[in-house]
Scaffold this motif. Structure first.
Motif, mmCIF file in Angstrom:
data_model
loop_
_atom_site.group_PDB
_atom_site.id
_atom_site.type_symbol
_atom_site.label_atom_id
_atom_site.label_comp_id
_atom_site.label_asym_id
_atom_site.label_seq_id
_atom_site.Cartn_x
_atom_site.Cartn_y
_atom_site.Cartn_z
ATOM 1 N N GLU A 168 -16.089 -33.643 -15.516
ATOM 2 C CA GLU A 168 -14.755 -33.587 -16.117
ATOM 3 C C GLU A 168 -14.890 -33.070 -17.535
ATOM 4 O OE1 GLU A 168 -10.857 -36.389 -17.211
ATOM 5 O OE2 GLU A 168 -12.610 -37.250 -16.183
ATOM 6 N N GLU A 176 -10.174 -16.917 -11.190
ATOM 7 C CA GLU A 176 -10.883 -18.025 -10.542
ATOM 8 C C GLU A 176 -11.754 -17.489 -9.420
ATOM 9 O OE1 GLU A 176 -11.454 -21.103 -7.449
ATOM 10 O OE2 GLU A 176 -10.431 -19.167 -7.333
ATOM 11 N N TYR A 206 -17.400 -26.123 -6.337
ATOM 12 C CA TYR A 206 -16.808 -26.021 -7.666
ATOM 13 C C TYR A 206 -16.252 -24.611 -7.871
ATOM 14 C CZ TYR A 206 -19.993 -30.001 -8.408
ATOM 15 O OH TYR A 206 -20.680 -31.183 -8.296
ATOM 16 N N THR A 239 -11.549 -25.795 -7.242
ATOM 17 C CA THR A 239 -11.151 -26.667 -8.347
ATOM 18 C C THR A 239 -9.844 -26.167 -8.963
ATOM 19 O OG1 THR A 239 -13.509 -26.967 -8.847
ATOM 20 C CG2 THR A 239 -11.927 -27.763 -10.473
ATOM 21 N N TRP A 295 -13.824 -20.776 -13.584
ATOM 22 C CA TRP A 295 -12.562 -20.344 -14.188
ATOM 23 C C TRP A 295 -12.828 -19.603 -15.493
ATOM 24 C CZ3 TRP A 295 -7.666 -20.424 -12.399
ATOM 25 C CH2 TRP A 295 -7.348 -21.269 -11.337
ATOM 26 N N ASP A 337 -13.696 -32.347 -10.997
ATOM 27 C CA ASP A 337 -14.057 -32.156 -9.596
ATOM 28 C C ASP A 337 -15.195 -33.102 -9.242
ATOM 29 O OD1 ASP A 337 -14.563 -31.138 -6.992
ATOM 30 O OD2 ASP A 337 -13.898 -29.149 -7.625
ATOM 31 N N LEU A 365 -6.896 -26.328 -11.883
ATOM 32 C CA LEU A 365 -6.777 -26.685 -13.297
ATOM 33 C C LEU A 365 -5.468 -27.421 -13.503
ATOM 34 C CD1 LEU A 365 -7.933 -23.552 -15.336
ATOM 35 C CD2 LEU A 365 -9.251 -25.575 -14.710
ATOM 36 N N TRP A 383 -16.577 -26.332 -21.020
ATOM 37 C CA TRP A 383 -15.854 -25.132 -21.414
ATOM 38 C C TRP A 383 -16.582 -24.454 -22.581
ATOM 39 C CZ3 TRP A 383 -12.041 -22.869 -18.822
ATOM 40 C CH2 TRP A 383 -11.250 -23.616 -17.969
ATOM 41 N N TYR A 421 -10.396 -29.695 -16.324
ATOM 42 C CA TYR A 421 -11.236 -29.280 -15.192
ATOM 43 C C TYR A 421 -11.941 -30.537 -14.699
ATOM 44 C CZ TYR A 421 -14.885 -26.690 -12.588
ATOM 45 O OH TYR A 421 -15.732 -26.193 -11.617
#
Length: 821
Positions: A353, A378, A446, A383, A449, A440, A385, A331, A438
């Motif tokens: 992750e 998105e 993927y 994926t 976001w 996946d 959230l 992020w 997040y």
């Protein structure tokens, strides 16, 4: 505070534009590429904004595709709107609408790539207001139950003062030319079957009013809570129409202006509450059927909340990664927006992750609503959230016990932003940490976001954010990189292969490597070197290898599956033209295209040719590799079919089934046979190249015209099949073609003059037996069938063009191309 909001489209059913325009014509053209294809729309009322209207097509009875073309600008009552298709790619025929009709279409769009058995839908505000044809039924399909509105190579035109008919097709409102009515025509004015373009008239009286977007009036600031405030619905309108009567379709009390008397007013509905459904409908007069409805949001009149914590400005989330990928995606924050995308490159499938952490958050004094609110967007849709909370945060998300408050899925298919509110008031705790997760494995791809306008909101006392301690997670430093496979040998038997797997971040722990099947790592060891390449030898061909790597502390648990290669021997490719394409069935009628398509190849040499490993493709995305042996005997045929079940595919015995690897277009397409990168044969079929275009019959290459490997490129050397097979379609799959020259030498007769402009064709043969003559046009239609004894054939009735001349004398038959000038 007085709150008035415009309703969102999901809450309104709005049909007030239902009588503003109507479909009045559909045309399937005769020019190259089947162009032009044209749809005519008549405008009943003045329309200031056409962007709420559009068209969509429904092909081959497959049901609606929704709105595919959106109109622009404005229109005046009595206008005609024309939407056309003029081909694409190799079959493009730009300007064909003007060439045939002398007009320039308002829109040229691929959505209008329709045939005479396809349906058309007219949309207003996302709803269907008129329909031509039955969208879920094909009039040409075997056993069809839908009306016979098919007009291939022809036209359909609406009768005056009929329609619009909504989503139900009304056959009696239309007139039809019939199929093939415009074949051979080059202009509308010069055609025996004239499309009555621009002649529709509408005798009805148009609706005199137009409803606007409804608004909600709460009459001041409401109370906190759902469904507990009174609401008035206000519906503005323009115009006046003394024939209308407005009625409620819901509860409440109707009031405000009367559109039968008052020009440009507002209709109101009172005595409603938050959460109530509402609606009005015009029951009589020129606007009958016009309606508007919706539902008041449950919290429409709630007061605006206080922002307790501005997480997009002053107080920020902490970004914490638990499982990094190769790209170290996490992020990130910039300009008030948090973004994350776990995509790590083409072919990369890795677990990732990463979290957004906020806390501690003191909620002990909260006595009313408390929410986490943000705007989300998105892309790619793979994926979700997870919005979680915990009461104890030990410093790393993976060490905490989380409770999921809400799973955030994309709400819109077009990546547009949407608002999210997560309820925190119901949490039974005095202090919490919030975590947005997040995670996946990348198997299905993927998501990307973005989160903006992030805040903790309350209607009363605020939650208080305490001092955030930095997170500390022990992460796996070993990162797996690119993998490769190499065949140890290339034979027709089961070979072995070697797999390699690159890595970085090694040399700092002891790793255990396990594989399935069990083979040893003969390459670099991540326990001892920082980066390198692991190598695994002797893996059986056809068996994928699964590599699992764990460390002593249990932090790393990495897995990679490497797919086995196919270790075939080198291809032994023939010369171009040794295998040729001789028959194509792209539009069966007795069965569907999805099971009945096939094409036939012929071995023109004196030795068998195996097509294993060949690639068969078109110029687009269709492609498949022949994975098993397909040995075509000398001077013999092989059939490649969409479906291998002769009971389902119309009676074809397939030598190879290509399934979803290829689809044969019903208009213009290509079949390309390639061996190790060399094109052995290629046919670009379609009407733009002069090929016939039948339905329910294959097209066959006439072997009488075979002089070299390019002769099957010429559409005039092909003709529709005339011999039935299996379930009733016409063709000769796996056998000599209908018009092949199997009986006697092509040079044993002479046909002259050819090309012919005299109207009399002379046919000279080596004996005096009578001749049975058949002449076919390029659609397979027999236009002459005579027995002659004087070796002279009258062809004066034939229009200019290319034909196939079939001559039978005794037990012998031969075919030849005939050109009439």
């Amino acid at each position: 505070m007085k709150k008035i909001y415009f309703l969102i489209a999901l809450m309104i059913s709005f049909t007030s534009y239902g009588q503003d325009m109507v479909i009045t014509g559909a045309f399937d053209g005769p020019l190259p590429g089947g162009t032009p294809k044209l749809v005519e729309i008549y405008v009943i009322n003045d329309i200031a904004d056409l962007s709420t209207f559009g068209l969509g097509s429904a092909n081959n009875g497959g049901g609606t595709d929704g709105q595919e073309l959106t109109f622009t600008g404005s229109a005046t009552a009595g206008d005609f709107i024309y939407a056309a298709y003029e081909g694409a790619g190799g079959s493009a025929n730009p300007g064909s609408t003007n060439a045939y009709f002398g007009i320039t279409p308002d829109y040229i769009d691929g959505a209008l790539s329709i045939n005479g058995d396809d349906a058309i839908e007219l949309f207003s505000g996302g709803a269907v207001i008129d329909t031509f044809g039955t969208i879920d039924c094909d009039p040409n399909a075997s056993g069809t139950t839908c009306p016979e509105w098919e007009h291939t190579d022809g036209w359909a035109y609406r009768n005056n003062s009929t329609g619009p008919d909504g989503s139900t097709f009304v056959l009696g409102s239309w007139s039809f030319s019939g199929p093939n009515a415009v074949d051979g025509c080059t202009t509308n004015a010069g055609c025996a079957s004239v499309f009555p373009i621009g002649t529709f008239t509408y005798g009805g009286t148009p609706c005199g009013i137009s409803l606007g977007a409804a608004t909600y009036d709460c009459g001041g600031e409401g109370q906190i809570g759902d469904n507990n405030d009174a609401v008035t619905i206000n519906i503005p309108y323009t115009g006046v129409d003394d024939t209308v009567v407005v009625s409620l379709t819901s509860g409440g009390t109707l009031g405000g202006s009367d559109p039968a008397v008052d020009t440009d007013g507002t209709i109101s509905i009172t005595d409603l509450m938050e959460g109530d459904a509402w609606g009005i409908e015009i029951l009589t007069g020129n606007c009958t059927g016009t309606s508007l409805s919706g539902t008041v949001p449950a919290d429409e009149c709630d007061p605006e909340p206080n922002t307790c914590v501005d997480i997009s400005g002053e107080d920020l989330f902490e970004s914490v990664t638990v499982t990094p990928n190769t790209d170290m995606d996490e992020w990130t924050y910039s300009g008030g927006t948090y973004t994350m995308n776990g995509y790590c490159g083409g072919g990369c499938v890795e677990s990732v992750e990463t979290w957004l952490i906020l806390g501690p958050l003191d909620i002990s004094s909260i006595t009313s609503d408390l929410t986490l609110a943000f705007t989300a967007a998105e892309s790619f849709g793979d994926t979700d959230l997870l919005v979680n909370y915990t009461t104890t945060y030990p410093g790393c998300p993976s060490d905490a016990t989380w409770t999921t408050l809400q799973t955030i899925n994309p709400l819109t298919p077009d990546s547009s932003p949407f608002d999210v509110e997560v309820d925190l008031f119901a949490i039974d705790a005095s202090e919490i940490f919030i975590g947005i997760q997040y995670v996946d494995d990348g198997v299905d791809g993927y998501s990307g976001w973005s989160l903006s306008n992030v805040a903790i909101n309350a209607f009363g006392d605020c939650a208080v954010l305490g001092q955030q301690a930095p997170s500390s997670c022990v992460t796996c430093e070993l990162v797996l990189g690119e993998d490769t496979v190499t065949c140890d040998d290339n034979t027709e038997n089961v070979d072995t292969y070697t797999a390699t797997l690159a890595f970085t971040g090694g040399g700092n722990d002891a790793y255990q490597i396990q594989t399935n099947p069990m083979v040893s790592n003969t390459g670099d060891d991540p326990s001892s070197v920082a980066s390198g390449i692991m190598e695994f030898q002797g893996i059986p061909e056809g068996t994928d290898i699964i590599i699992n790597i764990v460390d002593q502390g249990g932090v790393c648990n990495l897995e990679r599956t490497i797919t086995s290669p196919t270790c075939n021997p080198p291809l032994n490719c023939p010369n171009p033209g040794d295998i040729i394409i001789t028959e194509i069935m792209y539009d069966p009628d007795a069965v569907g295209d999805s099971v009945g398509e096939f094409f036939e190849v012929y071995n023109a040499t004196g030795a068998a040719i195996d097509m294993i490993g060949w690639v068969i493709s078109d110029l687009g995305s269709n492609s498949f590799e022949v994975e098993g042996s397909v040995s075509v005997a000398a001077n013999s045929y092989a059939i490649f079919a969409k479906n291998g079940d002769s009971g389902a595919n119309g009676g074809i015995t397939a030598d190879y089934v290509f399934g979803s690897g290829m689809s044969l277009s019903n208009s213009d397409d290509e079949i390309i046979l390639s061996c190790d990168g060399t094109v052995i044969d290629q046919v670009n079929y379609g009407s733009i190249n002069g090929f016939p275009d039948p339905t329910g019959a294959s097209i066959e290459f006439n072997a009488a015209f075979l002089r070299n490997n390019t002769d099957n490129d010429d559409g005039s050397n092909w003709a529709p099949a005339t011999v039935p097979y299996g379930a009733g379609d016409l063709g000769t799959p796996g056998a000599a073609n209908t018009l092949s020259n199997d009986s006697f030498d092509v040079d044993s007769f002479k046909v002259y003059p050819n090309p012919n402009a005299t109207g009399i064709l002379n046919i000279a043969t080596s004996n005096n037996q009578k001749l049975q003559i058949a002449v076919f046009d390029l659609l397979g239609k027999q236009v002459i069938n005579q027995t002659i004894a004087n070796n002279r054939l009258n062809v004066s009735q034939l229009q200019g063009g290319i034909y196939v001349l079939k001559i039978t004398q005794g037990s012998n038959t031969v075919s030849k191309k005939l050109i009439i000038e």
